[in-house]
Write an enzyme that holds these catalytic residues in place. Sequence first.
Site, PDB file in Angstrom:
ATOM      1  N   GLU A   1       1.016  -1.229   0.130  1.00 22.19           N
ATOM      2  CA  GLU A   1      -0.122   0.248  -0.461  1.00 22.19           C
ATOM      3  C   GLU A   1       0.874   1.934  -0.281  1.00 22.19           C
ATOM      4  O   GLU A   1       0.469   2.135   0.772  1.00 22.19           O
ATOM      5  CB  GLU A   1      -1.309  -0.137   1.207  1.00 22.19           C
ATOM      6  CG  GLU A   1      -1.909  -0.932   1.101  1.00 22.19           C
ATOM      7  CD  GLU A   1      -2.243  -1.536   3.045  1.00 22.19           C
ATOM      8  OE1 GLU A   1      -3.949  -1.744   2.737  1.00 22.19           O
ATOM      9  OE2 GLU A   1      -2.110  -0.712   3.439  1.00 22.19           O
TER      10      GLU A   1
HETATM   11  C1  TNX Z   1      -4.590  -3.711   4.363  1.00 18.05           C
HETATM   12  S1  TNX Z   1      -2.671  -6.145   4.607  1.00 18.05           S
HETATM   13  C2  TNX Z   1      -3.020  -3.909   5.116  1.00 18.05           C
HETATM   14  C3  TNX Z   1      -2.932  -3.437   6.961  1.00 18.05           C
HETATM   15  C4  TNX Z   1      -3.915  -2.920   6.889  1.00 18.05           C
HETATM   16  C5  TNX Z   1      -5.606  -3.927   7.021  1.00 18.05           C
HETATM   17  C6  TNX Z   1      -6.802  -3.819   7.529  1.00 18.05           C
HETATM   18  C7  TNX Z   1      -1.470  -5.599   3.969  1.00 18.05           C
HETATM   19  C8  TNX Z   1      -0.792  -5.886   3.675  1.00 18.05           C
HETATM   20  N1  TNX Z   1      -1.984  -4.249   4.297  1.00 18.05           N
HETATM   21  O1  TNX Z   1      -2.395  -2.201   6.687  1.00 18.05           O
HETATM   22  O2  TNX Z   1      -3.706  -3.247   8.154  1.00 18.05           O
HETATM   23  O3  TNX Z   1      -5.437  -4.112   5.238  1.00 18.05           O
HETATM   24  O4  TNX Z   1      -7.278  -5.071   7.676  1.00 18.05           O
END
Ligand code: TNX
Length: 524
Positions: free
Chosen positions: A335
Amino acid sequence: MKIQSPILAAIAALMLTGCTGSASEPTDLAKNSIIPKPVSVTATGKSFTLTSKSDIFIMPGAPAELSFIGNYLADKLNPSTGLGLQVITDGRKPGKGDILLSLTEGDAELGDEGYELVITDKSLTVSANKPAGVFHGIQTVSQLLPHEVEADTLQTGPWTISTGTIRDYPAYGYRGVMRDVARHFFGPEDIKRYIDQLALYKINVLHMHLSDDQGWRIEIKSWPNLTAHGGKTEVGGGEGGFYTQEEYSDIVKYAADRFITIIPEIDMPGHTNAALSSYPELNRDGKAPEPYTGINVGFSTLDTRSELTYKFVNDVAGEIAALTPGEYFHIGGDESHSTRIDDYICFVNRVQEIVGSHGKKVIGWDEIAHSTLKPGAVVQYWARAANAIMGVSQGAKVLMSPCQYAYSDMQYDTASIFGLHWAAYIEVDDAYNWDPATLVPEITRENIVGVEAPLWAETISTYKEAEYLIFPRLPGYAEVGWTQAWMRNWDEYKTRLASHGLRMQIMDINFYRSPLVPWELEGE
Ligand code: TNX
């Protein structure tokens, strides 16, 4: 007498109850409720009982790990059974009612983590090629004993196990969970208690998400403000916290004693507000942002074009790698919505070199497959199959954490108090009913290192809240990783899980009473 058929075993059990003791004594090993389900169980229709004369024997000359395992088993069984089991290492021979822990060699089928359990009416022997296998074997022994064995106060017994042979080994070498200690901090005692729970189900990796926008959780001596400033916040504005290097090392050792490897994660280049807020010079404009206590993602990024950023990454990775014996270092990489894709690719390529220079292999969330992966890199599939497939086409292995099945922070259903639901509602059957090797057609068994269930911590701030999301999905994830898919079946599994309700109850685990499971519970 070798009895494989449940009907014959039942007849034998009926015949034997008259001469071996009370009718409640188990005599059919095939009727066990072991989770994860073992590879093969052969029942012989008698029973073995631990008594006050029983002890735990280890052959002289066995490695120190075996004594540790013996003591671990004694410490577990003694409070509830009151039998005062001792660990005998002086060469005396085991007798009736004793447990023997032994190493064999060259049982190729068992591999590094498998074990064999031979239970006769006289003795119980756990043998394996490696200490890890013996450790997994004693978890099976605990599960074969009555559930009261899990209590920390004296219980009545009798401590009887049905006889037979179990041969068992895992489908996948990597059976992990992830704990997010960044969104809310969980202290060393919480993590140790969790490690003991993981050991019960033969989980062998604990991935720790040590940094994020909301907090930095591990002391870095060359960048002290990361914890002095960046460790003092968490989601919702609580006081946060961090592990000193001594505390982290202690967790690593505690886990290693239980044959669990710690994989540290420093998430970058996104998810870095806590670091950026601690050091203005890491920001492109030289200004430190405010600490962040919300739950948005994707707004922060390290300055991927600044040499100082790479000195920072090198210092952080170097200090953590030096405290971490495991082969992997997790670089996050998810992300990074505020990083341009070309900058992201350059960054991940360089960070892989840095991590490699500290003797570690890289794991990263599936987005890292956009970069040029170094040999040995592992792509953790969480969201986009296309990314994981890109990783496979570069020769990388995949760690399976598909968010619709494996995310322990997803709510069970619309009534769940804790958790999120952006990926799915994951009931206990959904968490169990998937096969890592067939989920994505392009990702096959030989591409997969194993399975990991992440627990993100935006919505949970206490140990009990975390437990509620972890249990009872954890035993299912353990079975997805350990037991061959063709041997797994929800309708059969749920009856085994139901009997683990009593164990979870007696261990005071705060678990979700899923209506899909025919729980055997006391007083409810
Ligand atoms: C996505 S899963 C994220 C996290 C969040 C999560 C909450 C991932 C690699 N990144 O930063 O905590 O969703 O469900």
